[in-house]
Design a protein around this motif. Sequence first.
Motif, PDB file in Angstrom:
ATOM      1  N   GLY A   1     -12.876   1.961  -0.586  1.00 42.25           N
ATOM      2  CA  GLY A   1     -11.793   2.923  -0.574  1.00 42.25           C
ATOM      3  C   GLY A   1     -10.416   2.306  -0.687  1.00 42.25           C
ATOM      4  O   GLY A   1     -10.171   1.390  -1.477  1.00 42.25           O
ATOM      5  N   ARG A   2      -9.500   2.795   0.145  1.00 42.06           N
ATOM      6  CA  ARG A   2      -8.101   2.367   0.068  1.00 42.06           C
ATOM      7  C   ARG A   2      -7.936   0.901   0.462  1.00 42.06           C
ATOM      8  O   ARG A   2      -7.047   0.218  -0.040  1.00 42.06           O
ATOM      9  N   ALA A   3      -8.789   0.411   1.354  1.00 39.43           N
ATOM     10  CA  ALA A   3      -8.694  -0.998   1.748  1.00 39.43           C
ATOM     11  C   ALA A   3      -9.008  -1.911   0.567  1.00 39.43           C
ATOM     12  O   ALA A   3      -8.289  -2.889   0.315  1.00 39.43           O
ATOM     13  N   ALA A   4     -10.074  -1.592  -0.162  1.00 38.59           N
ATOM     14  CA  ALA A   4     -10.429  -2.404  -1.325  1.00 38.59           C
ATOM     15  C   ALA A   4      -9.349  -2.308  -2.396  1.00 38.59           C
ATOM     16  O   ALA A   4      -8.982  -3.322  -3.007  1.00 38.59           O
ATOM     17  N   ALA A   5      -8.819  -1.121  -2.596  1.00 39.99           N
ATOM     18  CA  ALA A   5      -7.755  -0.948  -3.590  1.00 39.99           C
ATOM     19  C   ALA A   5      -6.519  -1.753  -3.197  1.00 39.99           C
ATOM     20  O   ALA A   5      -5.878  -2.402  -4.046  1.00 39.99           O
ATOM     21  N   PHE A   6      -6.178  -1.717  -1.922  1.00 43.98           N
ATOM     22  CA  PHE A   6      -5.024  -2.473  -1.428  1.00 43.98           C
ATOM     23  C   PHE A   6      -5.210  -3.969  -1.665  1.00 43.98           C
ATOM     24  O   PHE A   6      -4.298  -4.657  -2.142  1.00 43.98           O
ATOM     25  N   LEU A   7      -6.380  -4.498  -1.335  1.00 43.06           N
ATOM     26  CA  LEU A   7      -6.605  -5.932  -1.481  1.00 43.06           C
ATOM     27  C   LEU A   7      -6.591  -6.350  -2.953  1.00 43.06           C
ATOM     28  O   LEU A   7      -6.148  -7.458  -3.287  1.00 43.06           O
ATOM     29  N   LYS A   8      -7.057  -5.486  -3.834  1.00 42.07           N
ATOM     30  CA  LYS A   8      -6.959  -5.785  -5.265  1.00 42.07           C
ATOM     31  C   LYS A   8      -5.498  -5.804  -5.714  1.00 42.07           C
ATOM     32  O   LYS A   8      -5.112  -6.596  -6.571  1.00 42.07           O
ATOM     33  N   ASN A   9      -4.679  -4.935  -5.124  1.00 38.71           N
ATOM     34  CA  ASN A   9      -3.265  -4.852  -5.499  1.00 38.71           C
ATOM     35  C   ASN A   9      -2.418  -5.963  -4.889  1.00 38.71           C
ATOM     36  O   ASN A   9      -1.317  -6.238  -5.368  1.00 38.71           O
ATOM     37  N   PHE A  10      -2.928  -6.574  -3.822  1.00 36.14           N
ATOM     38  CA  PHE A  10      -2.159  -7.606  -3.092  1.00 36.14           C
ATOM     39  C   PHE A  10      -1.870  -8.771  -4.032  1.00 36.14           C
ATOM     40  O   PHE A  10      -2.774  -9.468  -4.489  1.00 36.14           O
ATOM     41  N   LYS A  11      -0.592  -8.992  -4.322  1.00 36.38           N
ATOM     42  CA  LYS A  11      -0.195 -10.083  -5.218  1.00 36.38           C
ATOM     43  C   LYS A  11       1.247 -10.439  -4.915  1.00 36.38           C
ATOM     44  O   LYS A  11       2.138  -9.587  -4.999  1.00 36.38           O
ATOM     45  N   TRP A  12       1.465 -11.688  -4.526  1.00 35.12           N
ATOM     46  CA  TRP A  12       2.822 -12.092  -4.191  1.00 35.12           C
ATOM     47  C   TRP A  12       3.132 -13.445  -4.785  1.00 35.12           C
ATOM     48  O   TRP A  12       2.321 -14.003  -5.539  1.00 35.12           O
ATOM     49  N   THR A  13       4.311 -13.970  -4.482  1.00 35.79           N
ATOM     50  CA  THR A  13       4.754 -15.209  -5.102  1.00 35.79           C
ATOM     51  C   THR A  13       4.574 -16.401  -4.168  1.00 35.79           C
ATOM     52  O   THR A  13       4.364 -16.248  -2.960  1.00 35.79           O
ATOM     53  N   THR A  14       4.698 -17.576  -4.744  1.00 36.72           N
ATOM     54  CA  THR A  14       4.682 -18.795  -3.940  1.00 36.72           C
ATOM     55  C   THR A  14       5.784 -18.760  -2.885  1.00 36.72           C
ATOM     56  O   THR A  14       5.576 -19.177  -1.735  1.00 36.72           O
ATOM     57  N   GLU A  15       6.949 -18.247  -3.268  1.00 32.96           N
ATOM     58  CA  GLU A  15       8.071 -18.174  -2.331  1.00 32.96           C
ATOM     59  C   GLU A  15       7.739 -17.245  -1.165  1.00 32.96           C
ATOM     60  O   GLU A  15       8.078 -17.537  -0.011  1.00 32.96           O
ATOM     61  N   ASP A  16       7.084 -16.122  -1.465  1.00 28.17           N
ATOM     62  CA  ASP A  16       6.670 -15.205  -0.398  1.00 28.17           C
ATOM     63  C   ASP A  16       5.717 -15.905   0.565  1.00 28.17           C
ATOM     64  O   ASP A  16       5.885 -15.848   1.790  1.00 28.17           O
ATOM     65  N   GLN A  17       4.700 -16.556   0.009  1.00 30.06           N
ATOM     66  CA  GLN A  17       3.711 -17.215   0.856  1.00 30.06           C
ATOM     67  C   GLN A  17       4.353 -18.310   1.693  1.00 30.06           C
ATOM     68  O   GLN A  17       4.075 -18.436   2.892  1.00 30.06           O
ATOM     69  N   ASN A  18       5.215 -19.101   1.081  1.00 35.24           N
ATOM     70  CA  ASN A  18       5.862 -20.183   1.820  1.00 35.24           C
ATOM     71  C   ASN A  18       6.769 -19.655   2.922  1.00 35.24           C
ATOM     72  O   ASN A  18       6.901 -20.274   3.985  1.00 35.24           O
ATOM     73  N   GLU A  19       7.394 -18.500   2.696  1.00 29.92           N
ATOM     74  CA  GLU A  19       8.252 -17.913   3.724  1.00 29.92           C
ATOM     75  C   GLU A  19       7.449 -17.592   4.979  1.00 29.92           C
ATOM     76  O   GLU A  19       7.864 -17.890   6.103  1.00 29.92           O
ATOM     77  N   VAL A  20       6.274 -17.012   4.788  1.00 26.76           N
ATOM     78  CA  VAL A  20       5.421 -16.680   5.930  1.00 26.76           C
ATOM     79  C   VAL A  20       4.810 -17.947   6.519  1.00 26.76           C
ATOM     80  O   VAL A  20       4.744 -18.115   7.742  1.00 26.76           O
ATOM     81  N   SER A  21       4.375 -18.856   5.665  1.00 24.86           N
ATOM     82  CA  SER A  21       3.762 -20.098   6.131  1.00 24.86           C
ATOM     83  C   SER A  21       4.713 -20.893   7.013  1.00 24.86           C
ATOM     84  O   SER A  21       4.311 -21.459   8.040  1.00 24.86           O
ATOM     85  N   LEU A  22       5.973 -20.954   6.623  1.00 22.13           N
ATOM     86  CA  LEU A  22       6.949 -21.717   7.390  1.00 22.13           C
ATOM     87  C   LEU A  22       7.154 -21.107   8.774  1.00 22.13           C
ATOM     88  O   LEU A  22       7.299 -21.827   9.768  1.00 22.13           O
ATOM     89  N   MET A  23       7.133 -19.772   8.856  1.00 22.89           N
ATOM     90  CA  MET A  23       7.270 -19.127  10.160  1.00 22.89           C
ATOM     91  C   MET A  23       6.077 -19.450  11.053  1.00 22.89           C
ATOM     92  O   MET A  23       6.220 -19.638  12.265  1.00 22.89           O
ATOM     93  N   ILE A  24       4.887 -19.526  10.463  1.00 20.91           N
ATOM     94  CA  ILE A  24       3.690 -19.832  11.242  1.00 20.91           C
ATOM     95  C   ILE A  24       3.688 -21.297  11.681  1.00 20.91           C
ATOM     96  O   ILE A  24       3.511 -21.623  12.852  1.00 20.91           O
ATOM     97  N   ALA A  25       3.911 -22.195  10.706  1.00 20.42           N
ATOM     98  CA  ALA A  25       3.733 -23.618  10.968  1.00 20.42           C
ATOM     99  C   ALA A  25       4.921 -24.253  11.663  1.00 20.42           C
ATOM    100  O   ALA A  25       4.750 -25.096  12.543  1.00 20.42           O
ATOM    101  N   ASN A  26       6.118 -23.849  11.276  1.00 20.81           N
ATOM    102  CA  ASN A  26       7.308 -24.506  11.808  1.00 20.81           C
ATOM    103  C   ASN A  26       7.925 -23.749  12.981  1.00 20.81           C
ATOM    104  O   ASN A  26       8.338 -24.348  13.969  1.00 20.81           O
ATOM    105  N   ASP A  27       7.960 -22.422  12.872  1.00 23.57           N
ATOM    106  CA  ASP A  27       8.574 -21.613  13.926  1.00 23.57           C
ATOM    107  C   ASP A  27       7.588 -21.209  15.014  1.00 23.57           C
ATOM    108  O   ASP A  27       7.975 -20.583  15.995  1.00 23.57           O
TER     109      ASP A  27
END
Length: 319
Positions: free
Chosen positions: A268-294
């Motif tokens: 359903g909507r969960a599968a559709a959402f995960l197929k639509n999930f697409k972001w940039t390296t900058e987006d991923q690094n922004e979250v990664s830095l908050m997890i790893a550094n902050d």
Amino acid sequence: MRVRTTSAVAGASALLLLTGCGAADMTKQASPFANAQGAKTVTLSVQSWVGAQANVGVARYLLEHELGYRVDTVQVDEVPAWDALSQGRVDAILEDWGHPDQEKRYVEDKRTIAPGGDLGVTGHIGWYVPTYFAKRHPDVTDWKNLGKYADQMRTPESGGKGQLLDGSPSYVTNDKALVTNLKLDYQVVFAGSEAAQITQMKQFAKEGKPFLTYWYSPQWLFEKIPMTEVKLPAYKEGCDADAAKVACAYPHTPLKKYLNADFARTGGRAAAFLKNFKWTTEDQNEVSLMIANDKLTPQEAARKWADRHRSTWRSWLPS
């Protein structure tokens, strides 16, 4: 982190919550929510490197807060994750670095796994030296000159040779074959996990020491320790087909998502959402830095990112 190739050892680093891959054998254990027919539950495989944690953190936050799903996450190595996904023990893998053998087996032959589309991030593994050392010795960035610096890269663990620092043996790595086939006076030394590898790299950098390391992008640590890639023999299609004979660089790999085939059809909507999930390296690094550094949890980092990027994630929500 962080390109994982056909011929390489499968897997990725065991990072804890500090970092770009290893854990449970999901062929023997499963989430009670995985493949729960008719229930608003989703189980996501989360590899232990920080980029994967960032993906899952944001997907989980939005599935729960925008779509009303209960989300379970299970940490699992890369190849066992394919087995678990095929069996319906997890519903989705959000970051795969390239496992053609598994793709042929489960996507093409058994058809128990379905492609989930591109993540939007391109991954690359390589050998790196700290930029402060590369500036003093520019020729170190050509693999042919690494022998000149083997003595400076030597550690108590490298047995009289220069040390090539790797993370976990479960990562996708061609490094032992590369050292042998390029006839380099180096020893591959495994730190054991991405977190342990980062600890060693930080210590070397703090002391201003040279080091040679297997590393990958995207990865947040480049923001803290600038590193310069060593040029290996150019990658050509098929040059890594025989694991024992690899003598070329790692490729650049568009990272992919995969869904359990039943979940892809009935999720359903969960599968559709995960197929639509697409972001940039900058987006991923922004979250990664908050997890790893902050030191934020993936959910805390996801909330902060979601608050700043509504226009990005709203396009992922199914209508």
